[in-house]
Design an enzyme around this catalytic site. Structure first.
Site, PDB file in Angstrom:
ATOM      1  N   ASP A  13       4.499 -12.414  -9.726  1.00  0.00           N
ATOM      2  CA  ASP A  13       5.567 -12.591 -10.705  1.00  0.00           C
ATOM      3  C   ASP A  13       6.906 -12.386 -10.004  1.00  0.00           C
ATOM      4  O   ASP A  13       7.175 -11.312  -9.463  1.00  0.00           O
ATOM      5  CB  ASP A  13       5.375 -11.555 -11.828  1.00  0.00           C
ATOM      6  CG  ASP A  13       6.212 -11.888 -13.048  1.00  0.00           C
ATOM      7  OD1 ASP A  13       7.244 -12.553 -12.890  1.00  0.00           O
ATOM      8  OD2 ASP A  13       5.823 -11.472 -14.149  1.00  0.00           O
ATOM      9  N   ASP A 108       7.766 -19.227 -12.683  1.00  0.00           N
ATOM     10  CA  ASP A 108       7.945 -18.043 -11.831  1.00  0.00           C
ATOM     11  C   ASP A 108       6.717 -17.135 -11.780  1.00  0.00           C
ATOM     12  O   ASP A 108       6.829 -15.976 -11.414  1.00  0.00           O
ATOM     13  CB  ASP A 108       9.156 -17.235 -12.305  1.00  0.00           C
ATOM     14  CG  ASP A 108       8.957 -16.651 -13.693  1.00  0.00           C
ATOM     15  OD1 ASP A 108       8.050 -17.116 -14.402  1.00  0.00           O
ATOM     16  OD2 ASP A 108       9.707 -15.734 -14.064  1.00  0.00           O
ATOM     17  N   GLU A 109       5.563 -17.659 -12.135  1.00  0.00           N
ATOM     18  CA  GLU A 109       4.356 -16.827 -12.152  1.00  0.00           C
ATOM     19  C   GLU A 109       3.160 -17.615 -11.672  1.00  0.00           C
ATOM     20  O   GLU A 109       3.033 -18.796 -11.998  1.00  0.00           O
ATOM     21  CB  GLU A 109       4.022 -16.442 -13.597  1.00  0.00           C
ATOM     22  CG  GLU A 109       4.612 -15.159 -14.066  1.00  0.00           C
ATOM     23  CD  GLU A 109       4.151 -14.894 -15.474  1.00  0.00           C
ATOM     24  OE1 GLU A 109       2.945 -14.713 -15.676  1.00  0.00           O
ATOM     25  OE2 GLU A 109       5.004 -14.892 -16.366  1.00  0.00           O
TER      26      GLU A 109
END
Length: 399
Positions: A13, A108-109
């Site tokens: 993350d 974003d993960e």
DNA sequence: TCTGGGGTCCTTAATCTA
DNA sequence: TCTGTAGATTAAGGACCC
């Protein structure tokens, strides 16, 4: 009996991603509270807040007006999705050097299946260290990494060590790790269901374990009850699926002030339909279901959808279908706060085989559509509304 | 009080069909 | 043919996530 090999899932993350990208690109913002999202004074929310901004209590999804109240001196920026997509691609390229089994959970993960990488990197903790090191040295971004026997534990692991942390949860430590957590940490437990569960006197994951399944089912339904019970015991999927296919494409917009003028609604819808069609052609998808979304004051939201006889990626067909839905599906007639349109329902195998996509023609259409969007922007911007392309399709006043 | 945009998945109700 | 029913499919909305 053959012993089952231990699976290890990592959840990566990126910390305060949008805000961190801005601080990287603009060194003068480093160390300052940065808020990415809507323009202060307008409708909208915070998309990302740097950790400096979080010290003022600013969080993502908070109304921008509230953020402004808490810290008017912060740096307020509009999202620059192209910049974030570029940075995201670089990070995913780095993850692919660790394992090919990478699933993008969002921009974003990511989830990674890092089982069996001991020979290359060492134990799971070393894999996590390596991932964080590579991301930092090659992009300047910090990432939090959680590692555990399944996706849930990996995700809770990364959440528990943010920002810039690493947590490995061994299988025999799972129950102790999640037991004291508030039930809100479980997946799929939003505000509504939390209230329901709280009424049963349950606040923590450990307390949830003690509730009989039948009672949970009575309050939450069969599926949700089973899911939460499994999660409470630390059980979840350990499958990582690379290249997940998207299931819908949609565009929507909220007006600065609620709109009654049908010309404005139609023009807006045209721009949105063009955007949906452009994305569809770029990704070589065509949808047989067109969905119209309308939101009125008070956040009253309605959707209407219709199935076409064949899939489409054509902006005109999407527009006319959505406009027909707007007029002929018994929607309330009152000022509109948000309008949106989307397509879904495709058969990817069929599409892969069909020669539907004439690239140069599609690009030409895209250029034409960009001109259309520019036209609309210009006309709205100049305050003069002209409808050179003809009026919206027949309006049924009885609607 | 104020709540964007782009998604996914689930539940429920209505409708179709065997 | 009529009626009731059960299961499948579709549509709409809600909840949730980032």
């Amino acid at each position: 009996m053959k012993a089952k090999r231990q699976r290890w899932i990592a959840h990566v993350d990126l910390d305060a991603f949008f805000a961190s990208c801005e601080q990287l690109a603009n060194p003068e913002y480093r160390g300052l509270p940065v808020v990415v999202g809507a323009r202060p004074g307008h409708r909208g929310v915070v998309a990302a807040a740097s950790y400096e901004a979080r010290e003022y209590g600013i969080q993502s999804a908070m109304p921008i007006s509230e953020a402004w109240r808490r810290c008017p001196d912060a740096v307020y920026l509009r999202p620059d999705m192209n910049r974030y997509r570029q940075m995201s691609r670089r990070v995913f390229d780095i993850l692919a050097t660790v394992t090919p089994v990478v699933e993008a959970a969002s921009i974003d993960e990511a989830y990674l299946d890092i089982s069996g990488l001991e020979g290359l990197f060492g134990p799971p903790r070393d894999v996590g260290r390596e991932i964080r090191k590579r991301i930092l040295t090659e992009t300047g971004l910090t990432a939090s990494v959680g590692i555990g026997p399944n996706r849930l534990i990996a995700k809770l692991g990364s959440e528990s060590c943010k920002p810039d942390g690493l947590r490995v949860v061994m299988p025999d430590a799972v129950l102790d790790f999640i037991g004291p957590m508030p039930i809100a940490n479980l997946r799929g437990l939003g505000k509504k269901k939390q209230q329901t569960v709280a009424r049963l006197g349950v606040d923590t994951v450990a307390q949830l374990r003690a509730v009989p399944l039948a009672e949970l089912e009575r309050h939450l339904g069969r599926k949700a009850a089973a899911s939460f019970r499994r999660q409470a015991f630390g059980e979840a999927s350990d499958k990582v699926v690379p290249d997940r296919q998207r299931k819908s494409i949609s565009k929507e917009t909220t007006f600065g002030t609620d709109v009654t003028d049908e010309h404005v609604l139609h023009d807006t819808l045209r721009g949105l339909a063009a955007g949906v069609a452009a994305t569809a052609r770029r990704e070589r998808l065509a949808g047989a279901i067109v969905t119209l979304k309308i939101r009125y004051e008070g956040f009253e939201t309605h959707t209407r959808r219709v199935k076409l006889s064949s899939p489409t990626d054509d902006q005109r067909q999407i527009l006319t279908t959505a406009w027909r839905l707007f007029h002929h599906s018994k929607l309330p007639v009152k000022p509109v706060r948000l309008i949106g349109v989307g397509i879904s329902g495709w058969d990817s195998d069929e599409l892969a085989q069909a020669d539907l996509f004439d690239q140069p023609a599609a690009m030409q259409q895209d250029r034409a559509l960009l001109r259309t969007i520019d036209d609309v922007t210009e006309r709205f911007g100049s305050g003069k509304l002209q409808f050179g392309a003809g009026p919206p399709q027949p309006i049924d006043n009885k609607r």
